[in-house]
Design an enzyme around this catalytic site. Structure first.
Site, mmCIF file in Angstrom:
data_model
loop_
_atom_site.group_PDB
_atom_site.id
_atom_site.type_symbol
_atom_site.label_atom_id
_atom_site.label_comp_id
_atom_site.label_asym_id
_atom_site.label_seq_id
_atom_site.Cartn_x
_atom_site.Cartn_y
_atom_site.Cartn_z
ATOM 1 N N ASP A 69 0.873 -1.169 0.000
ATOM 2 C CA ASP A 69 0.000 0.000 0.000
ATOM 3 C C ASP A 69 0.907 1.214 0.000
ATOM 4 O O ASP A 69 1.823 1.331 0.820
ATOM 5 C CB ASP A 69 -0.950 0.027 1.194
ATOM 6 N N TYR A 158 1.850 9.187 -10.073
ATOM 7 C CA TYR A 158 2.330 10.552 -9.835
ATOM 8 C C TYR A 158 3.787 10.765 -10.257
ATOM 9 O O TYR A 158 4.357 11.820 -9.989
ATOM 10 C CB TYR A 158 2.171 10.899 -8.345
ATOM 11 N N ASP A 159 4.414 9.787 -10.903
ATOM 12 C CA ASP A 159 5.839 9.909 -11.246
ATOM 13 C C ASP A 159 6.194 11.176 -12.045
ATOM 14 O O ASP A 159 7.245 11.771 -11.792
ATOM 15 C CB ASP A 159 6.317 8.661 -12.004
HETATM 16 P P1 ITT Z 1 -3.660 -2.028 -5.376
HETATM 17 O O1 ITT Z 1 -4.408 -1.463 -4.189
HETATM 18 O O2 ITT Z 1 -4.467 -3.004 -6.164
HETATM 19 O O3 ITT Z 1 -2.300 -2.551 -5.014
HETATM 20 P P2 ITT Z 1 -3.535 0.732 -6.193
HETATM 21 O O4 ITT Z 1 -2.937 1.453 -7.355
HETATM 22 O O5 ITT Z 1 -4.983 1.054 -5.864
HETATM 23 O O6 ITT Z 1 -3.371 -0.842 -6.429
HETATM 24 P P3 ITT Z 1 -2.740 1.800 -3.640
HETATM 25 O O7 ITT Z 1 -4.080 1.687 -3.031
HETATM 26 O O8 ITT Z 1 -1.541 1.392 -2.837
HETATM 27 O O9 ITT Z 1 -2.619 0.929 -4.959
HETATM 28 O O10 ITT Z 1 -2.564 3.284 -4.162
HETATM 29 C C1 ITT Z 1 -1.319 3.729 -4.508
HETATM 30 C C2 ITT Z 1 -1.453 4.930 -5.429
HETATM 31 O O11 ITT Z 1 -0.364 5.815 -5.102
HETATM 32 C C3 ITT Z 1 -1.236 4.500 -6.866
HETATM 33 O O12 ITT Z 1 -2.465 4.257 -7.521
HETATM 34 C C4 ITT Z 1 -0.493 5.683 -7.437
HETATM 35 O O13 ITT Z 1 -1.403 6.670 -7.818
HETATM 36 C C5 ITT Z 1 0.317 6.185 -6.248
HETATM 37 N N1 ITT Z 1 1.655 5.579 -6.259
HETATM 38 C C6 ITT Z 1 2.141 4.604 -5.430
HETATM 39 N N2 ITT Z 1 3.404 4.286 -5.772
HETATM 40 C C7 ITT Z 1 3.721 5.060 -6.818
HETATM 41 C C8 ITT Z 1 4.852 5.188 -7.621
HETATM 42 O O14 ITT Z 1 5.922 4.422 -7.455
HETATM 43 N N3 ITT Z 1 4.830 6.088 -8.608
HETATM 44 C C9 ITT Z 1 3.745 6.857 -8.821
HETATM 45 N N4 ITT Z 1 2.622 6.797 -8.136
HETATM 46 C C10 ITT Z 1 2.599 5.892 -7.134
#
Ligand code: ITT
Length: 203
Positions: A69, A158-159
């Site tokens: 997460d 957000y990269d």
């Molecule tokens: P899962 O819950 O199915 O794993 P998700 O994308 O919904 O997928 P999260 O709830 O953990 O995952 O939300 C993380 C969000 O934060 C993700 O959708 C991105 O928008 C952002 N994020 C996380 N890591 C990132 C990264 O390495 N680069 C860019 N954005 C990132």
């Protein structure tokens, strides 16, 4: 024995496979409907919710489950979007694209001089519902100052708006190896990799 990754995000899977250097399996590849309710208020809580839900769905005794997460915490926004990063700006009827989320965040920040931000990643390695390890790692950076400075085609989410002053580039301008070498997910994944090796030896 399989190593599962409790995610629906194919970008995360690609990154984690490269970080761990092994093949991992996500629920959609095995036609397992996976829609956990992320009701936690912290990254750690939500990672554990995802890992436990998938473990219960697969039932495999010896299968390990990893969950991630993660999110972007912006200081001038009091840590938002944080755990709600994946849902930032969404309304009931409409889910914003990543590009729309990035523009919304830049608009919300306006011309604030305070640009500091960090990505956080809580990663869980679950052996059974009662045996697990959680780690949380971060990478510090800044939010670009304008739409014109939003750059790069790599990565996801957000990269393009996350700028690393020491590299003079955004996260999206780094190669996959460069990003994985310094990212929140890369740091957490390397720790989990060591624990995975130790747990595997116990089997
Ligand atoms: P899962 O819950 O199915 O794993 P998700 O994308 O919904 O997928 P999260 O709830 O953990 O995952 O939300 C993380 C969000 O934060 C993700 O959708 C991105 O928008 C952002 N994020 C996380 N890591 C990132 C990264 O390495 N680069 C860019 N954005 C990132």
């Amino acid at each position: 024995m399989k190593i599962w990754f409790a995610t629906n995000n194919a970008h995360k899977k690609r990154e984690l496979e490269a970080i761990l250097g092994i093949q991992i399996c996500i629920p959609s590849e095995e036609n397992i409907p996976f829609n956990p309710e992320e009701t936690g208020t912290t990254f750690c809580e939500n990672a554990l919710i995802k890992a436990r839900e998938l473990k219960n769905l697969i039932g495999g005794k010896n299968d390990f489950v990893i969950a991630d997460d993660s999110g972007l915490c912006v200081d001038a926004l009091n840590g938002r979007p944080g755990v709600l990063s994946a849902r930032y700006g969404d309304t009931e009827g409409k889910k914003l694209t990543s590009a729309q989320k990035n523009l919304l965040l830049l608009d919300e920040l306006g011309d604030s001089q305070k640009r500091s931000a960090r990505f956080s990643c809580a990663m869980v390695l679950l052996v059974t519902n009662n045996r697990f390890t959680v780690v949380q790692e971060i990478i510090e950076g800044e939010i670009v100052k304008s739409r014109e400075m939003m750059r790069g085609e790599g990565g996801f989410g957000y990269d393009p708006i996350f700028y690393l002053p020491s590299y003079g580039r955004t996260f999206a301008e780094l190669s996959e190896d460069e990003k994985n070498g310094i990212s929140h997910r890369g740091k957490a994944g390397k720790i989990i990799s060591g624990i995975l090796t130790a747990k595997y030896a116990e089997l």
